[in-house]
Motif scaffolding. Structure first.
Motif: not given
Length: 242
Positions: A61-62, A80-83, A136-137, A172-178
């Motif tokens: 988390k940090g 997610i969202g980064y190169k 995710l799986d 992580f799944k929450k972050i991915y969905a958002k």
């Protein structure tokens, strides 16, 4: 086996054990933090993949991470969202500390034009799903305290030991969905498209889009024609205030 054969066998065995010991001692612990390059904010639950060994983990988390490696192994970092970025392990033994600064992907300015198979959003979404499918799986398991037996005689809950990783996986799944929701909005609510509807340019366009960022669920229900009407109505109300 004669004396010469015994000596040869012992030498070969010793060499094998020595080589195994060297390989064990040569392992490196690569550790550090993963941050956004522009604002230096930490990136929790980023993917850390040792391309050379196939081992994978993710930051806490940090934004801190730790992964085992050997000299010259290639470590790939993704969020997610980064190169994605990668490093080559330089040390032979011990701990190698590396701070990783990822660069955010530029928002695409294309609209919803369809190519031979997928829209740009769909193609990007499939690529992200493949990259982060390893986590995710994974099914969600019970956390400590989730229907865990309580009372005298309970020494160890089988879920307590893994609760930290389970919480990280769920987060992580929450972050991915958002992130997926935001990317869908950005794929339709683009500066190019909004400018065509409103004729706004520059800072005025930026401010209008910031003030009228659409809701994901609403946007999923709107076809393109209704979406144009929605932007037009929002623009009229926004222009009156200005």
């Amino acid at each position: 086996m004669n004396t010469k054969g015994i000596v040869t066998f012992l030498l070969v065995s010793c060499c094998s054990m020595l080589m195994l010991a060297v390989r064990v001692q040569a392992q490196v612990t690569v550790t550090g933090s993963i941050v956004d390059k522009d604002n230096r904010l930490v990136l929790p639950y980023a993917s850390i993949f040792n391309k050379s060994t196939g081992k994978r983990t993710y930051s806490d988390k940090g934004g801190f991470y730790k992964i085992a490696a050997n000299a010259r192994d290639i470590i790939v970092f993704s969020f997610i969202g980064y190169k994605s970025d990668s490093i080559t392990v330089s040390q032979v033994t011990g701990t190698e500390t590396r701070e990783i600064a990822l660069v955010i992907e530029a928002k695409q300015l294309h609209g919803v034009e369809v190519n031979s198979r997928y829209t740009p959003y769909q193609a990007d979404s499939l690529e992200r799903r493949e990259k982060f499918g390893y986590i995710l799986d994974l099914p969600n398991h019970k956390l400590a305290g989730d229907n865990t037996p309580q009372g005298a005689g309970i020494v160890f809950s089988p879920f307590t030991r893994y609760s930290r990783k389970e919480k990280q996986k769920r987060e992580f799944k929450k972050i991915y969905a958002k992130a997926e929701m935001q990317k869908y909005i950005d794929s339709r609510f683009t500066p190019l498209f909004v400018s065509r509807v409103t004729s706004l340019k520059g800072d005025s366009l930026t401010h209008f889009m910031q003030d009228n960022y659409p809701d994901y669920n609403m946007l999923r229900e709107l076809n393109q024609e209704d979406f144009i009407y929605w932007i037009t109505d929002k623009y009229k109300a926004w222009a009156k205030k200005k």
